[in-house]
Design an enzyme around this catalytic site. Structure first.
Site, PDB file in Angstrom:
ATOM      1  NE  ARG A  15      -6.598   3.914   6.630  1.00 46.60           N
ATOM      2  CZ  ARG A  15      -5.501   4.195   7.328  1.00 46.60           C
ATOM      3  NH1 ARG A  15      -5.380   3.759   8.558  1.00 46.60           N
ATOM      4  NH2 ARG A  15      -4.534   4.901   6.800  1.00 46.60           N
ATOM      5  CB  CYS A  70      -3.496   5.287  12.047  1.00 48.84           C
ATOM      6  SG  CYS A  70      -3.965   3.826  11.105  1.00 48.84           S
ATOM      7  CE  LYS A  98      -1.445   1.558   3.983  1.00 47.65           C
ATOM      8  NZ  LYS A  98      -1.552   2.862   4.602  1.00 47.65           N
ATOM      9  CG  ASN A  99       2.740   2.505   3.485  1.00 48.74           C
ATOM     10  OD1 ASN A  99       1.628   3.031   3.438  1.00 48.74           O
ATOM     11  ND2 ASN A  99       3.233   2.018   4.608  1.00 48.74           N
ATOM     12  CG  ASP A 130       4.115   0.873   9.705  1.00 50.38           C
ATOM     13  OD1 ASP A 130       3.673   1.611  10.604  1.00 50.38           O
ATOM     14  OD2 ASP A 130       4.083   1.180   8.497  1.00 50.38           O
ATOM     15  NE  ARG A 166       0.518   9.247  11.250  1.00 52.10           N
ATOM     16  CZ  ARG A 166       0.178   8.196  10.491  1.00 52.10           C
ATOM     17  NH1 ARG A 166       1.105   7.359  10.084  1.00 52.10           N
ATOM     18  NH2 ARG A 166      -1.073   7.995  10.147  1.00 52.10           N
TER      19      ARG A 166
END
Length: 417
Positions: free
Chosen positions: A397, A117, A23-24, A305, A122
Site C-alpha cells: 500500500r 491500517c 503516496k501521502n 511513520d 483515527r
C-alpha cells in the site's frame, strides 16, 4: 496463498538507490482533480495499491483516468456521482480526501467512514467540524458522512489537533469557497506544502503552507495543471535505516534531506555516520547502534511513520532505549513480532522500552500494518537466517517494490506469491 517476502539476512547493504514519490502526497493531489473540469496531469506518481484505489474511486465519481508509467492524467468535466462507496473507502483512509472537493464543487458528498491500517482510532471529526465552519450541513447516515452546501463560505478554523488529511481536505474545500479561510493549527508536513503548490498551479490563492497558519482566498473556479509529486520522505528514511541496521554503506537519492532531518538526527545519535547533499543522503555504520530515546510528534518532529523502523534499529543497540508514541494509541503491534526474532521489547500504554540484543534470528512473522511491515523487513535483512514476512499487502500500500530496491543494495530477498 497471500504474497510474502522471504529474506536471507546478515548481508551489509551497499550501493545507491532512488526514492519513489510520496503516496501521502499523490493521494491528495489526485483528489484535487475533483475541483476542476480541467485536465490534471501528475508526474512522478508511484505505482502503489492506495494510488490505484484512489484512481478507481475517482472513476466512480465521473473522472476519466489515464495512466502511462509514472504519469497519471485525471479529467473530471462533470461530477457524475457524489458517492464514495464503502468497498473502496474501507480499504484506504485517505479516501476521505474526496469529501472536501466534492462538497466545494458539486455541492454534496456521501463518503463512507474510512478504513486503512489498524493502528488505532483515527477520527475525522476535525474534517467535519472544519467543513461545518465553512457552511456545510453534516450528517452521519448508515455509515456514511453526508455533506451538503450550495456554496461554501470562508471562515476561521482552529483545529483541536494537528491533522494532515484534515488540513488538506479543508484547503481543497476552501479553495472554491466564497471569501477567505484561515486554518489555525495547520499541519506543516511537506505533503501539505506539495498540495498547496498544486492548488496554486491550478489558480488557487494559498499562503502560509508549511506553517501553523494557512490562509486560502477562495476563487470561483480552478483550472487544470501539471504537477510533479514530491519524493517520499518515509521511504527515504526507511532505506537509510536499512543501511544502518545492516552496518552497511547506502546512498539514497532523489529525496529532500530536509524532510527527514529529525530521523537523521536520531541516526547520528545512534552512532551512524550521515552525509548529506542537495538531493541525497549517505549512511555508514560499522558497529552496533548506540541507544536513544524517541518521542513521536507532528512534523517537523520525529514522524510516527518511522517509529516502527527505528524501534527495529534500537532493538540491536548496545543498551536500553525508550520510545514514546504520542500520535496513535495502538502502534506497537510490531513489537510482538520482533520478539519472535529475539528482540527484547516491553510496552505499556504509549511507552516502549527496548533492551538491545546482539542480533536478530530469522523467523516467520506477520505484518499488522504498513509501517510495521517495513520494520519486519528491516529486521529480516539484519537477522541471521531466514525470515518470512507474511501479509505484505500492507507493505504494497505504501512502498513501491521495496524488495527490488533492497535487492539492488545486496539484500537476499524475494517475493513469494
Amino acid at each position: 496463498m497471500p504474497a510474502s517476502l522471504l529474506i536471507e539476512g546478515g548481508v551489509p547493504l551497499k550501493g545507491e538507490v532512488a526514492v519513489s514519490a510520496a503516496k501521502n502526497a499523490a493521494l491528495p493531489a489526485l483528489a484535487a482533480a475533483l475541483l476542476t473540469p480541467g485536465r490534471l496531469t501528475l508526474t512522478n506518481v508511484p505505482d502503489l495499491g492506495d494510488v490505484r484505489t484512489m484512481l478507481r474511486l475517482l472513476a466512480t465519481l465521473g473522472a476519466v483516468v489515464t495512466r502511462r508509467g509514472r504519469e497519471a492524467t485525471v479529467t473530471v468535466e462533470r461530477v457524475a456521482s457524489d458517492l464514495a462507496p464503502y468497498e473502496l473507502v474501507s480499504t484506504m483512509r485517505a479516501s476521505v480526501l474526496v469529501l472536501g472537493p466534492l462538497v466545494a464543487r458539486h455541492g454534496s458528498a456521501r463518503v463512507a467512514l474510512p478504513g486503512g491500517c489498524a493502528i488505532g482510532v483515527r477520527p475525522i471529526d476535525q474534517h467535519l467540524k472544519g467543513l461545518a465552519s465553512l457552511g456545510a450541513e453534516i450528517a452521519i447516515e448508515n455509515g456514511y458522512v453526508v455533506a451538503r452546501a450550495s456554496r461554501l463560505k470562508g471562515a476561521r478554523i482552529a483545529t483541536d489537533v494537528v491533522t494532515v488529511t484534515g488540513t488538506e481536505n479543508l484547503m481543497m474545500a476552501a479553495a472554491l469557497a466564497e471569501g477567505t479561510t484561515v486554518i489555525e493549527n495547520a499541519a506543516r508536513e511537506p505533503e501539505v506544502g506539495d498540495l498547496a503548490a498544486l492548488l496554486t498551479a491550478m489558480g488557487a490563492r494559498v499562503h502560509g503552507a508549511g506553517t501553523e497558519r494557512i490562509e486560502i482566498e477562495g476563487v470561483p473556479e480552478l483550472n487544470g495543471a501539471v504537477h510533479r509529486v514530491v519524493p517520499d520522505r518515509i521511504e527515504a528514511a526507511t532505506l537509510l535505516v536499512a543501511g544502518a541496521i545492516t552496518r552497511g554503506d547506502v546512498r539514497v537519492t532523489d529525496m529532500v534531506p530536509d524532510h527527514v532531518s529529525a530521523v537523521l538526527a536520531k541516526l547520528e545519535e545512534c552512532g551512524v555516520a550521515v552525509e548529506t547533499g542537495p538531493s541525497w543522503v549517505r549512511v555508514r555504520a560499522g558497529d552496533r547502534p548506540r541507544p536513544a530515546d524517541i518521542a513521536t510528534s507532528p512534523y517537523p518532529g520525529f514522524p510516527t511513520d518511522m517509529q516502527a523502523q527505528l524501534m527495529t534499529l534500537l532493538g540491536l543497540a548496545d543498551g536500553e532505549s525508550k520510545i514514546t508514541e504520542t500520535i496513535f494509541e495502538n502502534r506497537y503491534m510490531h513489537a510482538a513480532e520482533l520478539a519472535r526474532m529475539g528482540a527484547r521489547i516491553s510496552t505499556e500504554g504509549s511507552v516502549a522500552v527496548i533492551r538491545g540484543v546482539e542480533t536478530y534470528q530469522g523467523a516467520p512473522v506477520m505484518a499488522s500494518d504498513l509501517r510495521a511491515s517495513a520494520a519486519l523487513v528491516l529486521a529480516g535483512v539484519a537477522a541471521r537466517g531466514r525470515t518470512e514476512v507474511s501479509r505484505i499487502y500492507h507493505l504494497d500500500r505504501g512502498y513501491e517494490r521495496l524488495e527490488t530496491k533492497l535487492g539492488a543494495l545486496g539484500a537476499r530477498i524475494e517475493r513469494r506469491t
